[in-house]
Design a protein around this motif. Structure first.
Motif, PDB file in Angstrom:
ATOM      1  N   ILE A 287       0.868  -1.186   0.000  1.00  0.00           N
ATOM      2  CA  ILE A 287       0.000   0.000   0.000  1.00  0.00           C
ATOM      3  C   ILE A 287       0.901   1.231   0.000  1.00  0.00           C
ATOM      4  O   ILE A 287       1.691   1.410   0.928  1.00  0.00           O
ATOM      5  N   PRO A 288       0.833   2.097  -1.022  1.00  0.00           N
ATOM      6  CA  PRO A 288       1.716   3.273  -1.092  1.00  0.00           C
ATOM      7  C   PRO A 288       1.527   4.189   0.105  1.00  0.00           C
ATOM      8  O   PRO A 288       0.443   4.261   0.700  1.00  0.00           O
ATOM      9  N   ILE A 289       2.596   4.887   0.452  1.00  0.00           N
ATOM     10  CA  ILE A 289       2.552   5.760   1.626  1.00  0.00           C
ATOM     11  C   ILE A 289       1.537   6.878   1.466  1.00  0.00           C
ATOM     12  O   ILE A 289       0.897   7.299   2.432  1.00  0.00           O
ATOM     13  N   VAL A 290       1.339   7.350   0.233  1.00  0.00           N
ATOM     14  CA  VAL A 290       0.330   8.389  -0.012  1.00  0.00           C
ATOM     15  C   VAL A 290      -1.069   7.840   0.263  1.00  0.00           C
ATOM     16  O   VAL A 290      -1.921   8.537   0.822  1.00  0.00           O
ATOM     17  N   ALA A 291      -1.285   6.577  -0.128  1.00  0.00           N
ATOM     18  CA  ALA A 291      -2.584   5.949   0.144  1.00  0.00           C
ATOM     19  C   ALA A 291      -2.816   5.822   1.646  1.00  0.00           C
ATOM     20  O   ALA A 291      -3.931   6.074   2.136  1.00  0.00           O
ATOM     21  N   TRP A 292      -1.770   5.445   2.394  1.00  0.00           N
ATOM     22  CA  TRP A 292      -1.890   5.394   3.856  1.00  0.00           C
ATOM     23  C   TRP A 292      -2.267   6.761   4.419  1.00  0.00           C
ATOM     24  O   TRP A 292      -3.128   6.862   5.308  1.00  0.00           O
ATOM     25  N   ALA A 293      -1.626   7.809   3.915  1.00  0.00           N
ATOM     26  CA  ALA A 293      -1.911   9.160   4.398  1.00  0.00           C
ATOM     27  C   ALA A 293      -3.358   9.553   4.126  1.00  0.00           C
ATOM     28  O   ALA A 293      -4.034  10.123   4.994  1.00  0.00           O
TER      29      ALA A 293
ATOM     30  N   LEU B 145      -8.879  10.500   7.035  1.00  0.00           N
ATOM     31  CA  LEU B 145     -10.300  10.383   7.362  1.00  0.00           C
ATOM     32  C   LEU B 145     -10.523  10.186   8.856  1.00  0.00           C
ATOM     33  O   LEU B 145     -11.556  10.595   9.398  1.00  0.00           O
ATOM     34  N   SER B 146      -9.545   9.552   9.526  1.00  0.00           N
ATOM     35  CA  SER B 146      -9.701   9.260  10.955  1.00  0.00           C
ATOM     36  C   SER B 146      -9.059  10.303  11.853  1.00  0.00           C
ATOM     37  O   SER B 146      -9.633  10.698  12.872  1.00  0.00           O
ATOM     38  N   PHE B 147      -7.873  10.773  11.492  1.00  0.00           N
ATOM     39  CA  PHE B 147      -7.101  11.638  12.377  1.00  0.00           C
ATOM     40  C   PHE B 147      -7.056  13.102  11.933  1.00  0.00           C
ATOM     41  O   PHE B 147      -6.625  13.963  12.698  1.00  0.00           O
ATOM     42  N   GLY B 148      -7.466  13.370  10.689  1.00  0.00           N
ATOM     43  CA  GLY B 148      -7.433  14.751  10.205  1.00  0.00           C
ATOM     44  C   GLY B 148      -6.031  15.188   9.820  1.00  0.00           C
ATOM     45  O   GLY B 148      -5.094  14.381   9.773  1.00  0.00           O
ATOM     46  N   GLN B 149      -5.876  16.474   9.558  1.00  0.00           N
ATOM     47  CA  GLN B 149      -4.584  17.023   9.145  1.00  0.00           C
ATOM     48  C   GLN B 149      -3.760  17.396  10.374  1.00  0.00           C
ATOM     49  O   GLN B 149      -3.933  18.467  10.944  1.00  0.00           O
TER      50      GLN B 149
ATOM     51  N   TYR C 160       2.785  10.679  11.008  1.00  0.00           N
ATOM     52  CA  TYR C 160       3.562   9.670  11.738  1.00  0.00           C
ATOM     53  C   TYR C 160       3.070   8.262  11.414  1.00  0.00           C
ATOM     54  O   TYR C 160       3.865   7.373  11.094  1.00  0.00           O
ATOM     55  N   PHE C 161       1.761   8.050  11.493  1.00  0.00           N
ATOM     56  CA  PHE C 161       1.228   6.710  11.247  1.00  0.00           C
ATOM     57  C   PHE C 161       1.411   6.279   9.797  1.00  0.00           C
ATOM     58  O   PHE C 161       1.643   5.097   9.524  1.00  0.00           O
ATOM     59  N   ALA C 162       1.304   7.219   8.855  1.00  0.00           N
ATOM     60  CA  ALA C 162       1.516   6.879   7.446  1.00  0.00           C
ATOM     61  C   ALA C 162       2.953   6.397   7.226  1.00  0.00           C
ATOM     62  O   ALA C 162       3.189   5.377   6.563  1.00  0.00           O
ATOM     63  N   LEU C 163       3.915   7.123   7.793  1.00  0.00           N
ATOM     64  CA  LEU C 163       5.316   6.718   7.693  1.00  0.00           C
ATOM     65  C   LEU C 163       5.566   5.415   8.443  1.00  0.00           C
ATOM     66  O   LEU C 163       6.291   4.531   7.975  1.00  0.00           O
ATOM     67  N   PHE C 164       4.954   5.286   9.614  1.00  0.00           N
ATOM     68  CA  PHE C 164       5.141   4.103  10.460  1.00  0.00           C
ATOM     69  C   PHE C 164       4.670   2.834   9.753  1.00  0.00           C
ATOM     70  O   PHE C 164       5.400   1.839   9.689  1.00  0.00           O
TER      71      PHE C 164
END
Length: 261
Positions: free
Chosen positions: A119-125, A130-134, A140-144
């Motif tokens: 899953i690409p990191i942009v897709a994770w972001a 949708l859950s955590f907002g900007q 952090y979670f996208a990178l993690f």
């Protein structure tokens, strides 16, 4: 016989080349991409860059705030990489054929690595927005998650390459699972593991710039803000700062790799 093999390989190469050319032409047609127009536009693009992307004294006054955002990006990347590497090492120990506990955990570990890595990191972001907002937590979670998937795979392969003789020797003396990992596996794998962690820190600093545009944090947010305001002199300064930091981190990583490997 050798001539027939040579002709067969030549035919396969020709078919492959024609297929690539056909796919390229089809893609260009579907996307209205004009290769010749792109080449002609290069001089104009360079001229625009030369007349707009220059650093002014006014832009240099923004340097303290740019450095703050840049340090935020660097520390976020390091935090995501180091925490992901700890969990990745645990999953890799379960997934490796050398240190696996049972087939269930081994399969589960490899499945997690495959899922998170693909899953690409942009897709994770975008999913996490949708859950955590900007905010920084989203970045952090996208990178993690992206780092976790990559490192589990890298660590698993590294552990699989461990010398099985030292592992079997400890097991023959009655050593426990944790003693085998601590005395045989980790010491042999640690240089390569550290190398992978340093590589991911470099990669995440680059990725976090893009993630910052989506999450409204770090140097990516600053770049997006000044770009939308058409303040190209500051944009140029931010770009050069990012390049300088990435090169510096890479030089440090290469030096550490030379020392430990």
């Amino acid at each position: 016989m050798n001539i027939d093999v040579f002709r067969k390989k030549k035919q396969q190469l020709t078919i492959f080349a024609l297929a690539i050319i056909g796919i390229t032409l089809l893609s260009s047609n579907l996307t209205d991409f004009d290769f010749m127009h792109s080449l002609i536009s290069v001089p104009e693009a360079l001229k625009w860059m030369g007349s707009n992307l220059f650093i002014t004294n006014e832009a240099l006054e923004k340097m303290p705030s740019i450095m703050d955002k840049l340090m935020e990006t660097i520390f976020l990347s390091i935090a995501a990489t180091t925490t992901a590497s700890i969990i990745a090492l645990l999953l890799a120990l379960l997934g490796s054929q050398t240190t696996k506990v049972n087939n269930f955990f081994s399969t589960l570990s490899r499945f997690i690595a495959s899922l998170f890595r693909n899953i690409p990191i942009v897709a994770w972001a975008l999913i996490l927005l949708l859950s955590f907002g900007q905010n920084a937590l989203t970045g952090y979670f996208a990178l993690f998650l992206s780092t976790l998937g990559f490192l589990v795979r890298a660590f698993t392969e590294t552990i699989d390459e461990t010398s099985k003789s030292s592992v079997e020797a400890l097991q023959a003396t009655g050593a426990t699972y944790f003693q085998v990992v601590a005395k045989a596996v980790i010491p042999e794998c640690s240089p390569q593991i550290i190398s992978w962690i340093l590589f991911m820190i470099e990669t995440n600093i680059r990725s976090s710039t893009l993630i910052g545009i989506l999450t409204g944090t770090g140097i990516g947010f600053a770049f997006d803000l000044y770009y939308k305001n058409m303040n190209y002199s500051v944009v140029s300064l931010i770009t050069l700062s990012i390049i300088a930091v990435v090169i510096m981190i890479e030089l440090i990583s290469n030096y550490v790799r030379r020392v430990i490997l």
